[in-house]
Design a protein around this motif. Structure first.
Motif, PDB file in Angstrom:
ATOM      1  N   TRP A 217       0.828  -1.216   0.000  1.00 57.23           N
ATOM      2  CA  TRP A 217       0.000   0.000   0.000  1.00 57.23           C
ATOM      3  C   TRP A 217       0.856   1.258   0.000  1.00 57.23           C
ATOM      4  O   TRP A 217       0.633   2.176  -0.788  1.00 57.23           O
ATOM      5  CB  TRP A 217      -0.925  -0.014   1.224  1.00 57.23           C
ATOM      6  N   PHE A 218       1.882   1.283   0.859  1.00 57.08           N
ATOM      7  CA  PHE A 218       2.680   2.496   0.970  1.00 57.08           C
ATOM      8  C   PHE A 218       3.598   2.679  -0.234  1.00 57.08           C
ATOM      9  O   PHE A 218       3.815   3.810  -0.694  1.00 57.08           O
ATOM     10  CB  PHE A 218       3.488   2.494   2.270  1.00 57.08           C
ATOM     11  N   ASP A 219       4.118   1.579  -0.775  1.00 60.08           N
ATOM     12  CA  ASP A 219       4.928   1.682  -1.990  1.00 60.08           C
ATOM     13  C   ASP A 219       4.116   2.309  -3.119  1.00 60.08           C
ATOM     14  O   ASP A 219       4.612   3.167  -3.865  1.00 60.08           O
ATOM     15  CB  ASP A 219       5.422   0.297  -2.426  1.00 60.08           C
ATOM     16  N   GLU A 220       2.873   1.879  -3.240  1.00 58.41           N
ATOM     17  CA  GLU A 220       2.003   2.431  -4.281  1.00 58.41           C
ATOM     18  C   GLU A 220       1.688   3.902  -3.998  1.00 58.41           C
ATOM     19  O   GLU A 220       1.653   4.735  -4.914  1.00 58.41           O
ATOM     20  CB  GLU A 220       0.703   1.612  -4.352  1.00 58.41           C
ATOM     21  N   LEU A 221       1.466   4.205  -2.732  1.00 59.36           N
ATOM     22  CA  LEU A 221       1.141   5.578  -2.345  1.00 59.36           C
ATOM     23  C   LEU A 221       2.291   6.522  -2.678  1.00 59.36           C
ATOM     24  O   LEU A 221       2.075   7.649  -3.157  1.00 59.36           O
ATOM     25  CB  LEU A 221       0.829   5.625  -0.853  1.00 59.36           C
ATOM     26  N   GLN A 222       3.521   6.069  -2.446  1.00 58.31           N
ATOM     27  CA  GLN A 222       4.675   6.941  -2.691  1.00 58.31           C
ATOM     28  C   GLN A 222       4.828   7.319  -4.160  1.00 58.31           C
ATOM     29  O   GLN A 222       5.390   8.378  -4.478  1.00 58.31           O
ATOM     30  CB  GLN A 222       5.957   6.255  -2.206  1.00 58.31           C
ATOM     31  N   LYS A 223       4.304   6.491  -5.044  1.00 57.18           N
ATOM     32  CA  LYS A 223       4.411   6.788  -6.475  1.00 57.18           C
ATOM     33  C   LYS A 223       3.667   8.066  -6.840  1.00 57.18           C
ATOM     34  O   LYS A 223       3.983   8.706  -7.853  1.00 57.18           O
ATOM     35  CB  LYS A 223       3.871   5.618  -7.298  1.00 57.18           C
ATOM     36  N   SER A 224       2.682   8.446  -6.005  1.00 57.24           N
ATOM     37  CA  SER A 224       1.888   9.637  -6.304  1.00 57.24           C
ATOM     38  C   SER A 224       2.365  10.868  -5.538  1.00 57.24           C
ATOM     39  O   SER A 224       1.741  11.926  -5.605  1.00 57.24           O
ATOM     40  CB  SER A 224       0.408   9.382  -5.950  1.00 57.24           C
ATOM     41  N   PHE A 225       3.503  10.736  -4.808  1.00 57.93           N
ATOM     42  CA  PHE A 225       3.978  11.872  -4.022  1.00 57.93           C
ATOM     43  C   PHE A 225       4.497  12.984  -4.929  1.00 57.93           C
ATOM     44  O   PHE A 225       5.379  12.738  -5.768  1.00 57.93           O
ATOM     45  CB  PHE A 225       5.133  11.453  -3.098  1.00 57.93           C
ATOM     46  N   PRO A 226       4.007  14.196  -4.745  1.00 59.51           N
ATOM     47  CA  PRO A 226       4.662  15.337  -5.398  1.00 59.51           C
ATOM     48  C   PRO A 226       5.984  15.628  -4.690  1.00 59.51           C
ATOM     49  O   PRO A 226       6.297  15.024  -3.662  1.00 59.51           O
ATOM     50  CB  PRO A 226       3.660  16.485  -5.195  1.00 59.51           C
ATOM     51  N   THR A 227       6.757  16.551  -5.205  1.00 57.60           N
ATOM     52  CA  THR A 227       8.096  16.800  -4.653  1.00 57.60           C
ATOM     53  C   THR A 227       8.054  17.309  -3.218  1.00 57.60           C
ATOM     54  O   THR A 227       9.036  17.173  -2.482  1.00 57.60           O
ATOM     55  CB  THR A 227       8.846  17.824  -5.516  1.00 57.60           C
ATOM     56  N   TYR A 228       6.930  17.878  -2.795  1.00 54.88           N
ATOM     57  CA  TYR A 228       6.858  18.456  -1.447  1.00 54.88           C
ATOM     58  C   TYR A 228       6.395  17.445  -0.389  1.00 54.88           C
ATOM     59  O   TYR A 228       6.193  17.810   0.766  1.00 54.88           O
ATOM     60  CB  TYR A 228       5.955  19.703  -1.434  1.00 54.88           C
ATOM     61  N   ILE A 229       6.236  16.173  -0.768  1.00 53.19           N
ATOM     62  CA  ILE A 229       5.924  15.125   0.206  1.00 53.19           C
ATOM     63  C   ILE A 229       7.015  14.056   0.111  1.00 53.19           C
ATOM     64  O   ILE A 229       7.306  13.538  -0.964  1.00 53.19           O
ATOM     65  CB  ILE A 229       4.540  14.497  -0.051  1.00 53.19           C
ATOM     66  N   LYS A 230       7.620  13.734   1.254  1.00 57.16           N
ATOM     67  CA  LYS A 230       8.740  12.792   1.256  1.00 57.16           C
ATOM     68  C   LYS A 230       8.612  11.821   2.433  1.00 57.16           C
ATOM     69  O   LYS A 230       8.161  12.200   3.513  1.00 57.16           O
ATOM     70  CB  LYS A 230      10.074  13.525   1.377  1.00 57.16           C
ATOM     71  N   TYR A 231       9.041  10.584   2.196  1.00 61.64           N
ATOM     72  CA  TYR A 231       9.192   9.624   3.287  1.00 61.64           C
ATOM     73  C   TYR A 231      10.633   9.680   3.753  1.00 61.64           C
ATOM     74  O   TYR A 231      11.565   9.486   2.977  1.00 61.64           O
ATOM     75  CB  TYR A 231       8.837   8.206   2.827  1.00 61.64           C
TER      76      TYR A 231
END
Length: 349
Positions: A217-231
Motif C-alpha cells: 500500500w505504501f509503496d504504491e502511495l509513494q508513487k503519487s507523491f509530489p516533490t513536497y511530500i517525502k518519506y
C-alpha cells in the motif's frame, strides 16, 4: 530477593521502534535507575509462540526470585500472560502489575469475562488516561491507576524554540506508517490545500516504520507523491527532539479511536512543536485544544482540510502555542510520571 521482573516486548538485538517496544524499554530504563539494573529482571517476549517455552521457564525462575512482576502485553499477549501470572501466583504470592500500552483495553475486555476476572487479582493496572480508567471502572475493574506515558527526553529551552514562519510550512508525521494512522488523510489534505492556493504552502515529511502488512500500500502511495511530500524513514527514539524541533507542527491524523497517550505527541511537546490532531477518544487527556495543539473532528477529512487552510491564513496561532508545548512536556518527564508505579512497587504486599 530482587525487586522486580519486567515481562515485555524488548526485542533485544533488534532495532524495533513500535510503541509497545519503546514503552517497555522506557519504563524499564527508569526502573533500572531507581532500583539498580541488578534488581530488575527482564524477560523478552519477542518471538511470539516460538519463544513461549523459554519465556515460561524464565517466568518460573522470576516468580521465585522477585517481589514484583510487571507485564506489558498487547492484544495477544494479555490472553497468555494474565492467566500464567495468576497460575504461578497461587504458589508464589507475588505482587502483580499490568502496565497498559495504548487505549484499546476497555473495549477488548467487554466480552472476555475470564480476563476481567483474572485482572481483578492483579495489585495494579496502570493506564495512560482518565478516559481509560473510567472505562475500565465501567467494566468492573477498580484496581486501576493512571500512569502517564513518559519519555526520557529533555524539553527545549524557551530561547531555543523555532519561532520563524517560512513558506512552505514544514510539517511532519512521526508514527507507524499505516492506513489506520490517517497517513493518507494528511497527504491528501496537503495536496488539496496546495492545489487550491496554487503554490506549495505545506511541505510534508513522513517518519516512522512502515507496517509490515502494508508495505505494498505504501509503496504504491509513494508513487503519487509530489516533490513536497517525502518519506524520511525511521528515527531513533532518543533523536526525536533533534529531528522535530524545526517543524512548524506535527500532524497526528490517527483513525485509531482508542489511542492512549501517543509517544509521538510527547516528542513534539519536548521539541516545542504544536500538534494538529484528530480528536480520538483520549484527545482531551493529552492535547489542550488551542494551547498545545489544534484538534479536528475524529476521522473528518473535511475538517482537517479546513484546519490546514485556517492555519495557513493565521500562522501565528501555531507560533503562539510553542511555549505551552515545552511547559506541557514537563508533565511527562520520567521522574514525575513514574512515581505512581514506584509507590506501588515499594509497598509491601
Amino acid at each position: 530477593m530482587k525487586k522486580v521482573c519486567v515481562i515485555g516486548h524488548f526485542g533485544f538485538g533488534e532495532n524495533l521502534l513500535n510503541g509497545q517496544t519503546i514503552k517497555t524499554k522506557i519504563v524499564t530504563k527508569e526502573l533500572d535507575k531507581q532500583f539498580g539494573a541488578d534488581q530488575v529482571v527482564k524477560i523478552d517476549t519477542h518471538g511470539g509462540a516460538k519463544a513461549l517455552p523459554s519465556v515460561v521457564f524464565q517466568m518460573i525462575k522470576a516468580f521465585r526470585e522477585c517481589n514484583n512482576i510487571i507485564i506489558f502485553p498487547a492484544h495477544n499477549g494479555i490472553k497468555i500472560f494474565v492467566p500464567l501470572c495468576n497460575s504461578f501466583n497461587q504458589f508464589f504470592h507475588r505482587k502483580l502489575h499490568y502496565v497498559v500500552i495504548g487505549g484499546w483495553l476497555p473495549s477488548f475486555l467487554k466480552d472476555k469475562s475470564y480476563l476481567k476476572k483474572g485482572l481483578t487479582k492483579f495489585n495494579g493496572i496502570f493506564v495512560e488516561t482518565t478516559t481509560m480508567k473510567n472505562a475500565l471502572h465501567d467494566v468492573g475493574l477498580d484496581n486501576v491507576t493512571i500512569l502517564r506515558n513518559f519519555k526520557d527526553i529533555n524539553p527545549l529551552k524557551e530561547e531555543d524554540l523555532n519561532m520563524n514562519i517560512f513558506e512552505p510550512l514544514n510539517i511532519c508525521t512521526f508514527s507507524r506508517v499505516m492506513k489506520e494512522k490517517g497517513i493518507e488523510d494528511i497527504i491528501n489534505a496537503v495536496k488539496e490545500v496546495n492545489e487550491k492556493y496554487q503554490k506549495t504552502i505545506y511541505a510534508l515529511d513522513i517518519y516512522g516504520p512502515v507496517d509490515d502488512q502494508q508495505t505494498d500500500w505504501f509503496d504504491e502511495l509513494q508513487k503519487s507523491f509530489p516533490t513536497y511530500i517525502k518519506y524520511k524513514g525511521m528515527v531513533q527514539f532518543d533523536k526525536s527532539v533533534e529531528v522535530l524541533k524545526d517543524y512548524f507542527f506535527l500532524a497526528f491524523p490517527t483513525r485509531f479511536y482508542t489511542e492512549g497517550i501517543p509517544g509521538t505527541i510527547l516528542d513534539a511537546y519536548a521539541a516545542g512543536v504544536p500538534v494538529v490532531a484528530s480528536k480520538w477518544e483520549s484527545f482531551n487527556d493529552v492535547v489542550d485544544d488551542g494551547l498545545t495543539g489544534i484538534g479536528y473532528e475524529f476521522a473528518d477529512y473535511k475538517d482537517l482540510k479546513q484546519k490546514l487552510e485556517h492555519i495557513y491564513e493565521n500562522p501565528n496561532e501555531i507560533i503562539d502555542l510553542k511555549k505551552s508545548c515545552i511547559n506541557k512536556a514537563e508533565d511527562y518527564l520520567p521522574q514525575i510520571a513514574i512515581k505512581v508505579l514506584l509507590n506501588e512497587l515499594y509497598t509491601e504486599r
